[in-house]
Design an enzyme around this catalytic site. Structure first.
Site, short mmCIF file in Angstrom:
data_model
loop_
_atom_site.label_atom_id
_atom_site.label_comp_id
_atom_site.label_asym_id
_atom_site.label_seq_id
_atom_site.Cartn_x
_atom_site.Cartn_y
_atom_site.Cartn_z
N ARG A 1 80.15 -25.06 -1.88
CA ARG A 1 79.28 -25.81 -2.80
C ARG A 1 79.92 -27.15 -3.18
O ARG A 1 79.29 -28.20 -3.12
CB ARG A 1 79.05 -24.94 -4.03
N GLU B 1 72.24 -29.41 -9.06
CA GLU B 1 72.56 -28.17 -8.34
C GLU B 1 71.72 -27.10 -9.02
O GLU B 1 72.11 -26.54 -10.02
CB GLU B 1 74.05 -27.89 -8.42
N GLU C 1 65.66 -18.02 -10.58
CA GLU C 1 65.97 -18.85 -11.76
C GLU C 1 64.89 -19.91 -12.02
O GLU C 1 64.83 -20.46 -13.11
CB GLU C 1 67.34 -19.55 -11.69
#
Lengths: 383, 383
Positions: B54, B143, B152
Site C-alpha cells: 500500500r 485511500e 466500508e
C-alpha cells in the site's frame, strides 16, 4: 483502509437524547449499536443460559420461593430468551410482562409459546424506559448484572422499572447486591507487560522504517501511541476466572445495594476504602480483583422462604461467565503475611460511554515490619 | 448479562438522517460508533502504514508524478495520520486540504507540524460531506478501499468530494479500480464446516440439559440458532492472504471503476458473469476469492508520467493488510483441468448497515467430459 465496521468504543455525538442516568445525554441509536445488539444473538444468550451458577441461583430463587410468584404479577426487565419470565409463570404467576429491547423479543415470544405459557407471559419489545404496562406488578425479576456488577449500567433500567411499575409492597429479584475487592497474585502481570514492551519495540522500528523509506518522521506519535497502548495493555481490566489461591488477602466489600431503595445517584459513584491483611506468605501483590454477589431475600414485609445467593467470587469449581475483573500492577510488589493494605477505590462511568467504567485505586502498604510504603495510585478502564 | 458493549452489527434505527448513498437513511452517530471510531486509534493507523505494498504504491504514485502535485491544490479524503497529505506537500503541492472525520485529525495536525508542513497542509476535522473548502482542487487523493474494494462504502465520500471540489480538469488518485474473482482451493472449508458441526452438536446438549435441569424446552430455537451459526461459520466471508497456487482457475474482472466518472448508482450493485477454466489438475473447488487492484494513471488530459498499480491479488511475497475475501463452498467440489465454471455474482449493500455487503454467487460447471452440473447458488455476507 479496512476496519471492523464494528464499534470499539463509544461515540459522544448525542443526537436523540435520552436520560443516560445522570451522565451526558445518550444517543439511543448509538447505544443500540454499541450495546444492545450483542443480546440479539442466540449464541450470546446460550452463553448466559449455560452458566450453571447463574441458572441455578435464579432457578432456586424462583422455585424455592413460589409464594412470591403464585397468583402474582411479575415484570422481567431485559428478558432476553425469556427464561426468567417462563420460570416465573411456571412458579405460578398470574401474569408476567417480559420486556426486551432487542429482536430477541421475537425469539422469547416463540419460546413462551413453545412452552405453552402465552396466556401468562406477554413479551413486549421495547426499551424499559419507553414501555407502558397495564398494571403495577408484585415482583420485578431481572438479570441485570454486568462485569464487576455495574458495567453496562443496566441497573438504571431496573430502577426505572421499579419506580414506575412496582407496587409499594412489591419485591425485587435479586433484592441485594454487593461489590467485592481483594488483592491478588497473577502471572498475567508479566505477560501484559511483555506484550506492551513488544508493541513499543515494534513502534520504534516502524518509526525508523517510515523515516527511511517514506521520508516522514512519525516520532511525534510516540507519546500518544505509547499512551494508547499502555491503556490497552496495562490499564484495561481483564476478564479472568481466578483460582481462590490467587487471592492473597482478605476480600472487602466496597458497595452494598438494596435493590428496593437504591437510586441512580447511589450507583453513579462507587467510593470506598478497605483495609486488608495479606494472608499468603512471601507472595507478589500483582493487582486487584473485583467481583460481586447478589442475594434473593425478598423484602422486609415479604421475606424469602429460602434465601439464595449468587456469587461470582473466585472458585475452583463454580466459575461463572462473569469471572472477575482483574486490575494489574506494573511491576508487582513483594508482600508477606500480615502486611496490611489500605485500598481506596473510586469508580465512575466513562464520559464517552455511560455503560463503561473508569476506576481509580489508591494503595498504602503497612508492612508487618512496621515500614510504610508511600501511597501509590493507578487508574484503570473497564471496557 | 455481560457483553462487549461494542457493536457487532449495525442498527436500523435512523434518527439523524444523512445520505447513505441510495440506501436507507443513516444515523451519523451510529455510523460513527460502528465505523469511524476504529480509525481514531494510532494502532490501527500503524497497521495501514506498515502495509508496504500500500505504502509503496501511493508513495511511488505521488513522487513519480510530481507534475500532478507541483504548485497544485490537493484534497486528501480521510487523511487518517496525514501521510498522503504530507507526501502531496513534499511533492510540491501549493496547498493540501486533509479531511478526517475522527479525532485522528488532531494527530494528523501534529504530524504535519512536526514535519514542518503546516503552511501547506491544512487538516480539517469533519466528515467530507459536511466540509466546505475555500477553493476547488487539482487533485483528489484518497485511500478509500475496503475489503474486496467496496466494503466500508467509503468511495461514496470520495464521489461527494469529487463532485463538489474537483476542478473540471482535475485528477483522481487512484484513477481506476477493478474487482477480481477467482475459484480457489482452501483447507479452511473443512475447518469451518467442522467448527459449525461442533457448535450444533453442543447446541443439542444444551437443549437437553436445559430441559432436564431447568424444565424449559429450548428446541424451538434450534432452527434460528442453526441459521445464525450457519451465517457466522459458513456464509460470512473470511479474510485470507492466499498463496497463488490456491487459485485454481483464471481470475476474472467483475467490476471496473473510473474514479473520475463513477456515480454512487454505479457501485450500489455489482453484477457480473464470468467464465473461467480450471487450470489445476484434480483439485477441489472450495469457493471463491475476491480482491481488487487500483491504478494511478492520471486523466486523459493530464496523464501520469509513470503509471502505478496497487494490487491485492494473492501473492507469495507481497501480501497486503486487505488480503483477499474468501467465500467457501460446503462441501467443496472435485474439479479438474479444463473444466469450465460460469459464475454469476451480484453484490449489494446490507440493509442493516450500508458499509457491509451481501453477495450472491450462482455457478454452473461444464466438465471437460461434457457433463453439466446443474447451477447452484450461495449467499454470503461481507461483515
Amino acid at each position: 483502509m479496512s476496519n471492523s465496521v464494528n464499534g470499539v468504543g463509544g461515540s459522544n455525538r448525542a443526537t436523540t437524547s435520552v436520560n443516560g442516568g445522570g451522565g451526558p445525554a445518550v444517543d439511543k441509536g448509538v447505544d443500540y449499536a454499541n450495546y444492545f445488539c450483542t443480546y440479539a444473538f442466540l449464541y450470546h444468550q446460550k452463553e448466559m443460559l449455560s452458566d450453571r451458577v447463574r441458572m441455578d441461583a435464579y432457578f432456586n430463587a424462583v422455585f424455592e420461593n413460589k409464594h412470591h410468584f403464585h397468583g402474582k404479577t411479575v415484570l422481567d426487565v431485559g428478558t432476553g430468551s425469556g427464561i426468567l419470565a417462563i420460570w416465573s409463570a411456571q412458579a405460578g404467576a398470574r401474569k408476567v410482562y417480559a420486556v426486551e429491547a432487542t429482536k430477541m423479543a421475537q425469539h422469547a415470544r416463540e419460546l413462551v409459546k413453545a412452552n405453552k405459557l402465552q396466556d401468562i407471559v406477554e413479551v413486549i419489545e421495547g426499551s424499559m424506559e419507553d414501555v407502558t404496562l397495564p398494571e403495577k406488578v408484585d415482583v420485578i425479576i431481572s438479570e441485570w448484572m454486568g462485569y464487576f456488577l455495574l458495567r453496562e449500567s443496566m441497573f438504571d433500567s431496573v430502577i426505572c422499572a421499579r419506580d414506575r411499575w412496582l407496587k409499594p409492597d412489591g419485591v425485587m429479584y435479586p433484592s441485594h447486591a454487593r461489590m467485592w475487592l481483594a488483592p491478588i497474585s497473577s502471572k498475567l502481570a508479566n505477560q501484559k507487560m511483555s506484550d506492551f514492551d513488544g508493541t513499543i519495540d515494534d513502534w520504534y522500528n516502524f518509526v525508523d522504517e517510515t523515516k527511511t523509506y517514506y521520508g516522514v518522521d512519525m516520532s511525534i506519535f510516540t507519546k500518544p501511541f505509547t499512551d494508547e497502548q499502555r491503556k490497552y495493555y496495562l490499564q484495561t481490566s481483564l476478564w479472568n476466572n481466578l483460582h481462590p489461591n490467587q487471592v492473597i488477602g482478605e476480600a472487602g466489600i466496597i458497595k452494598e445495594i438494596d435493590c428496593l431503595t437504591a437510586t441512580i445517584a447511589d450507583i453513579l459513584d462507587v467510593r470506598a476504602s478497605i483495609s486488608t491483611s495479606i494472608f499468603a506468605e512471601d507472595t507478589r501483590f500483582c493487582g486487584y480483583a473485583g467481583w460481586f454477589d447478589v442475594h434473593f431475600r425478598g423484602s422486609m414485609q415479604n421475606p424469602a422462604q429460602q434465601e439464595i445467593e449468587l456469587t461470582t467470587a473466585p472458585s475452583e469449581d463454580f466459575g461463572t461467565h462473569w469471572g472477575q475483573q482483574v486490575f494489574l500492577l506494573h511491576p508487582p510488589l513483594s508482600v508477606g503475611q500480615d502486611d496490611e493494605l489500605i485500598i481506596h477505590v473510586s469508580m465512575n462511568r466513562s464520559q464517552e460511554n455511560h455503560r463503561l467504567m473508569e476506576i481509580d485505586f489508591g494503595c498504602e502498604i503497612r508492612y508487618s515490619s512496621g515500614k510504610l510504603l508511600p501511597p501509590f495510585r493507578n487508574k484503570f478502564y473497564i471496557e
